[in-house]
Design a protein around this motif. Structure first.
Motif, PDB file in Angstrom:
ATOM      1  N   PRO A 111     -13.535  17.165 -18.868  1.00  0.00           N
ATOM      2  CA  PRO A 111     -13.919  17.584 -17.509  1.00  0.00           C
ATOM      3  C   PRO A 111     -15.244  18.340 -17.451  1.00  0.00           C
ATOM      4  CG  PRO A 111     -12.320  19.111 -18.397  1.00  0.00           C
ATOM      5  CD  PRO A 111     -12.515  18.055 -19.448  1.00  0.00           C
ATOM      6  N   ILE A 112     -15.728  18.456 -16.235  1.00  0.00           N
ATOM      7  CA  ILE A 112     -16.855  19.335 -15.947  1.00  0.00           C
ATOM      8  C   ILE A 112     -16.486  20.107 -14.675  1.00  0.00           C
ATOM      9  CG2 ILE A 112     -18.116  17.632 -14.539  1.00  0.00           C
ATOM     10  CD1 ILE A 112     -20.719  18.822 -15.674  1.00  0.00           C
ATOM     11  N   TYR A 113     -16.858  21.364 -14.603  1.00  0.00           N
ATOM     12  CA  TYR A 113     -16.571  22.204 -13.449  1.00  0.00           C
ATOM     13  C   TYR A 113     -17.880  22.766 -12.917  1.00  0.00           C
ATOM     14  CZ  TYR A 113     -11.968  21.851 -15.604  1.00  0.00           C
ATOM     15  OH  TYR A 113     -10.826  21.367 -16.167  1.00  0.00           O
ATOM     16  N   LEU A 114     -17.880  23.189 -11.660  1.00  0.00           N
ATOM     17  CA  LEU A 114     -19.115  23.647 -11.027  1.00  0.00           C
ATOM     18  C   LEU A 114     -19.381  25.120 -11.318  1.00  0.00           C
ATOM     19  CD1 LEU A 114     -19.103  21.808  -7.574  1.00  0.00           C
ATOM     20  CD2 LEU A 114     -20.288  21.195  -9.692  1.00  0.00           C
ATOM     21  N   THR A 115     -19.504  25.426 -12.600  1.00  0.00           N
ATOM     22  CA  THR A 115     -19.917  26.761 -13.025  1.00  0.00           C
ATOM     23  C   THR A 115     -21.442  26.824 -13.015  1.00  0.00           C
ATOM     24  OG1 THR A 115     -19.980  26.091 -15.346  1.00  0.00           O
ATOM     25  CG2 THR A 115     -17.883  26.954 -14.503  1.00  0.00           C
ATOM     26  N   GLU A 116     -21.990  28.004 -13.108  1.00  0.00           N
ATOM     27  CA  GLU A 116     -23.449  28.149 -13.108  1.00  0.00           C
ATOM     28  C   GLU A 116     -24.080  27.388 -14.272  1.00  0.00           C
ATOM     29  OE1 GLU A 116     -25.167  31.999 -12.538  1.00  0.00           O
ATOM     30  OE2 GLU A 116     -23.567  32.666 -11.203  1.00  0.00           O
ATOM     31  N   ASP A 117     -23.462  27.452 -15.454  1.00  0.00           N
ATOM     32  CA  ASP A 117     -23.998  26.744 -16.617  1.00  0.00           C
ATOM     33  C   ASP A 117     -24.026  25.236 -16.399  1.00  0.00           C
ATOM     34  OD1 ASP A 117     -24.401  29.116 -17.930  1.00  0.00           O
ATOM     35  OD2 ASP A 117     -22.599  28.978 -19.178  1.00  0.00           O
ATOM     36  N   ASN A 118     -22.938  24.708 -15.824  1.00  0.00           N
ATOM     37  CA  ASN A 118     -22.879  23.268 -15.606  1.00  0.00           C
ATOM     38  C   ASN A 118     -23.798  22.814 -14.483  1.00  0.00           C
ATOM     39  OD1 ASN A 118     -21.063  22.641 -17.669  1.00  0.00           O
ATOM     40  ND2 ASN A 118     -19.284  23.093 -16.385  1.00  0.00           N
ATOM     41  N   ILE A 119     -23.987  23.642 -13.482  1.00  0.00           N
ATOM     42  CA  ILE A 119     -24.949  23.316 -12.424  1.00  0.00           C
ATOM     43  C   ILE A 119     -26.353  23.218 -13.022  1.00  0.00           C
ATOM     44  CG2 ILE A 119     -26.089  24.221 -10.347  1.00  0.00           C
ATOM     45  CD1 ILE A 119     -23.320  25.292  -9.490  1.00  0.00           C
ATOM     46  N   GLN A 120     -26.658  24.119 -13.941  1.00  0.00           N
ATOM     47  CA  GLN A 120     -27.956  24.070 -14.619  1.00  0.00           C
ATOM     48  C   GLN A 120     -28.065  22.800 -15.467  1.00  0.00           C
ATOM     49  OE1 GLN A 120     -28.886  27.579 -16.895  1.00  0.00           O
ATOM     50  NE2 GLN A 120     -30.851  26.784 -17.601  1.00  0.00           N
ATOM     51  N   LEU A 136     -19.122  13.509  -7.105  1.00  0.00           N
ATOM     52  CA  LEU A 136     -18.292  14.662  -7.451  1.00  0.00           C
ATOM     53  C   LEU A 136     -16.879  14.408  -6.937  1.00  0.00           C
ATOM     54  CD1 LEU A 136     -20.740  17.535  -6.388  1.00  0.00           C
ATOM     55  CD2 LEU A 136     -20.661  16.301  -8.552  1.00  0.00           C
ATOM     56  N   ASP A 137     -15.920  14.254  -7.843  1.00  0.00           N
ATOM     57  CA  ASP A 137     -14.564  13.854  -7.480  1.00  0.00           C
ATOM     58  C   ASP A 137     -13.547  14.698  -8.262  1.00  0.00           C
ATOM     59  OD1 ASP A 137     -12.351  12.505  -6.583  1.00  0.00           O
ATOM     60  OD2 ASP A 137     -12.752  10.661  -7.695  1.00  0.00           O
ATOM     61  N   ALA A 138     -12.860  15.616  -7.615  1.00  0.00           N
ATOM     62  CA  ALA A 138     -12.950  15.960  -6.207  1.00  0.00           C
ATOM     63  C   ALA A 138     -13.238  17.457  -6.113  1.00  0.00           C
ATOM     64  CB  ALA A 138     -11.660  15.628  -5.477  1.00  0.00           C
ATOM     65  N   PHE A 139     -13.511  17.940  -4.917  1.00  0.00           N
ATOM     66  CA  PHE A 139     -13.984  19.300  -4.697  1.00  0.00           C
ATOM     67  C   PHE A 139     -13.062  20.355  -5.309  1.00  0.00           C
ATOM     68  CE2 PHE A 139     -14.122  23.018  -1.693  1.00  0.00           C
ATOM     69  CZ  PHE A 139     -15.323  23.527  -2.148  1.00  0.00           C
ATOM     70  N   ALA A 140     -11.758  20.291  -4.995  1.00  0.00           N
ATOM     71  CA  ALA A 140     -10.816  21.322  -5.463  1.00  0.00           C
ATOM     72  C   ALA A 140     -10.767  21.366  -6.985  1.00  0.00           C
ATOM     73  CB  ALA A 140      -9.428  21.068  -4.886  1.00  0.00           C
ATOM     74  N   THR A 141     -10.756  20.200  -7.629  1.00  0.00           N
ATOM     75  CA  THR A 141     -10.678  20.145  -9.089  1.00  0.00           C
ATOM     76  C   THR A 141     -11.940  20.689  -9.731  1.00  0.00           C
ATOM     77  OG1 THR A 141      -9.389  18.113  -8.783  1.00  0.00           O
ATOM     78  CG2 THR A 141     -10.087  18.643 -11.017  1.00  0.00           C
ATOM     79  N   LEU A 142     -13.073  20.411  -9.134  1.00  0.00           N
ATOM     80  CA  LEU A 142     -14.347  20.869  -9.693  1.00  0.00           C
ATOM     81  C   LEU A 142     -14.520  22.378  -9.569  1.00  0.00           C
ATOM     82  CD1 LEU A 142     -16.488  17.940  -8.308  1.00  0.00           C
ATOM     83  CD2 LEU A 142     -16.111  18.419 -10.720  1.00  0.00           C
ATOM     84  N   LEU A 143     -13.719  23.002  -8.694  1.00  0.00           N
ATOM     85  CA  LEU A 143     -13.768  24.464  -8.566  1.00  0.00           C
ATOM     86  C   LEU A 143     -12.976  25.168  -9.663  1.00  0.00           C
ATOM     87  CD1 LEU A 143     -13.385  25.181  -4.739  1.00  0.00           C
ATOM     88  CD2 LEU A 143     -15.462  25.312  -6.119  1.00  0.00           C
ATOM     89  N   SER A 144     -12.116  24.420 -10.370  1.00  0.00           N
ATOM     90  CA  SER A 144     -11.310  25.031 -11.428  1.00  0.00           C
ATOM     91  C   SER A 144     -12.228  25.716 -12.442  1.00  0.00           C
ATOM     92  CB  SER A 144     -10.464  23.977 -12.138  1.00  0.00           C
ATOM     93  OG  SER A 144      -9.599  23.340 -11.231  1.00  0.00           O
ATOM     94  N   GLY A 145     -11.839  26.907 -12.834  1.00  0.00           N
ATOM     95  CA  GLY A 145     -12.650  27.649 -13.793  1.00  0.00           C
ATOM     96  C   GLY A 145     -13.699  28.530 -13.155  1.00  0.00           C
ATOM     97  N   THR A 146     -13.885  28.374 -11.844  1.00  0.00           N
ATOM     98  CA  THR A 146     -14.866  29.225 -11.155  1.00  0.00           C
ATOM     99  C   THR A 146     -14.214  30.467 -10.567  1.00  0.00           C
ATOM    100  OG1 THR A 146     -14.596  28.126  -9.014  1.00  0.00           O
ATOM    101  CG2 THR A 146     -16.213  27.177 -10.543  1.00  0.00           C
ATOM    102  N   GLY A 147     -12.884  30.444 -10.436  1.00  0.00           N
ATOM    103  CA  GLY A 147     -12.181  31.567  -9.833  1.00  0.00           C
ATOM    104  C   GLY A 147     -12.246  31.582  -8.319  1.00  0.00           C
ATOM    105  N   LEU A 148     -12.763  30.496  -7.706  1.00  0.00           N
ATOM    106  CA  LEU A 148     -12.911  30.436  -6.258  1.00  0.00           C
ATOM    107  C   LEU A 148     -11.743  29.692  -5.623  1.00  0.00           C
ATOM    108  CD1 LEU A 148     -16.719  29.581  -6.102  1.00  0.00           C
ATOM    109  CD2 LEU A 148     -15.662  31.804  -5.614  1.00  0.00           C
ATOM    110  N   ASP A 149     -11.407  30.069  -4.409  1.00  0.00           N
ATOM    111  CA  ASP A 149     -10.307  29.478  -3.646  1.00  0.00           C
ATOM    112  C   ASP A 149     -10.897  28.580  -2.573  1.00  0.00           C
ATOM    113  OD1 ASP A 149      -8.200  28.860  -1.957  1.00  0.00           O
ATOM    114  OD2 ASP A 149      -7.342  30.876  -2.012  1.00  0.00           O
TER     115      ASP A 149
END
Length: 298
Positions: A111-120, A136-149
């Motif tokens: 997987p890949i998640y939308l963390t700052e490192d991965n965005i870079q 990007l498939d899908a939004f909720a899954t890509l937020l995993s690891g960011t701590g965001l709701d």
């Protein structure tokens, strides 16, 4: 910007006319299992194959590098929708391989998640491959690891950061997101699950809904769009095989056909015989007497 300093005004461009806008954020929303991933994969396959249209809408922009951040699905599921559209294949050894111009595929196993490192990391890829497409498939899954709701407005920040990072490269972002069950069949800009801040970020929103949600045997899907500068699209499509789609026209046409079908189904057997005869003689003139004789001997 400041007065008297000129700047470029870019005309809106499309990869899939009036559906997928080039160089911006496109949001695709539907209930789970309606076919978001399959439809976008089929569109990418058609674009890659050099087709000039897909499902009745013009394809523009030509072949370009594709990156799929597909953390929502396992690899085998991705192969089932990428192979039919020419973006993956089986080797002579029976193994799977992705095919150019698909350059990277992240999936549930890798997987890949939308963390700052991965965005870079994605920004560096986009700079090396200008005008790429990022799915990007899908939004909720890509937020995993960011701590965001996803229900809170701040969850949109990674998407905003990614868009700002990729925008100078001309990248097109296609973000897939689930509808909320209470928002189904509302306008595209109101249908996404969680915070309404996400639709506000997108320049183009594509909504998929079952045409007849109460009929489990009807697999037709209606597509509607909302965009800042685009003409709304209304079309009905159907997935006849994995990642294989056909076009049925627009919602109004189909709804009229459904009304007629409902009326016909309510006719008596004799009335249906009369209707069938009239249908067969749309051009010919037929008198009531002739009609009565045909019904009598049919």
């Amino acid at each position: 910007e400041t007065p008297d300093v000129e700047f470029d005004i870019k005309e809106e461009k499309w990869l899939w006319n009036n559906l997928i806008a080039e160089g911006t954020l496109n949001l695709v929303v539907s209930m789970p299992k309606v076919g978001k991933s399959s439809l976008i994969s089929a569109f990418l396959g058609a674009l890659t194959s050099g087709n000039t249209e897909f499902l009745g809408q013009e394809l523009l922009g030509g072949v370009r590098s594709i990156y799929i951040c597909g953390t929502d699905q396992p690899l085998n599921d991705w192969m089932q929708i990428l192979m039919p559209v020419g973006l993956a294949a089986k080797t002579s050894k029976g193994k799977g391989v992705i095919l150019s111009p698909l350059k990277k595929l992240w999936h549930k196993g890798k997987p890949i998640y939308l963390t700052e490192d991965n965005i870079q990391k994605l920004e560096e890829i986009a700079k090396a491959e200008p005008n790429s497409i990022f799915v990007l498939d899908a939004f909720a899954t890509l937020l995993s690891g960011t701590g965001l709701d996803e229900n809170h407005a701040e969850c949109v920040e990674p998407v905003r950061m990614l868009f700002e990072a990729l925008a100078p490269t001309g990248a097109t972002i296609i973000l897939l997101h689930h509808e909320g069950s209470t928002n189904s069949h509302r306008r595209a800009s109101e249908a996404s699950r969680g915070t309404n801040a996400l639709p506000a970020e997108a320049s183009q929103i594509i909504q998929l809904n079952w045409l007849s949600p109460d009929n489990k045997n009807d697999n037709r899907i209606s597509i509607s769009t909302q965009g800042r500068n685009s003409r709304p699209v209304d079309m009905v499509i159907e997935q006849v095989d994995r990642a294989m789609w056909v076009h049925h026209g627009n919602t109004q046409q189909i709804e009229e056909e459904l009304k007629i079908e409902k009326i016909i189904s309510g006719l008596t057997e004799r009335q249906q015989d009369v209707y069938q005869i009239i249908e067969e003689h749309k051009i010919d003139f037929i008198t009531p007497t002739q009609l009565a004789l045909k019904v009598q001997f049919s």
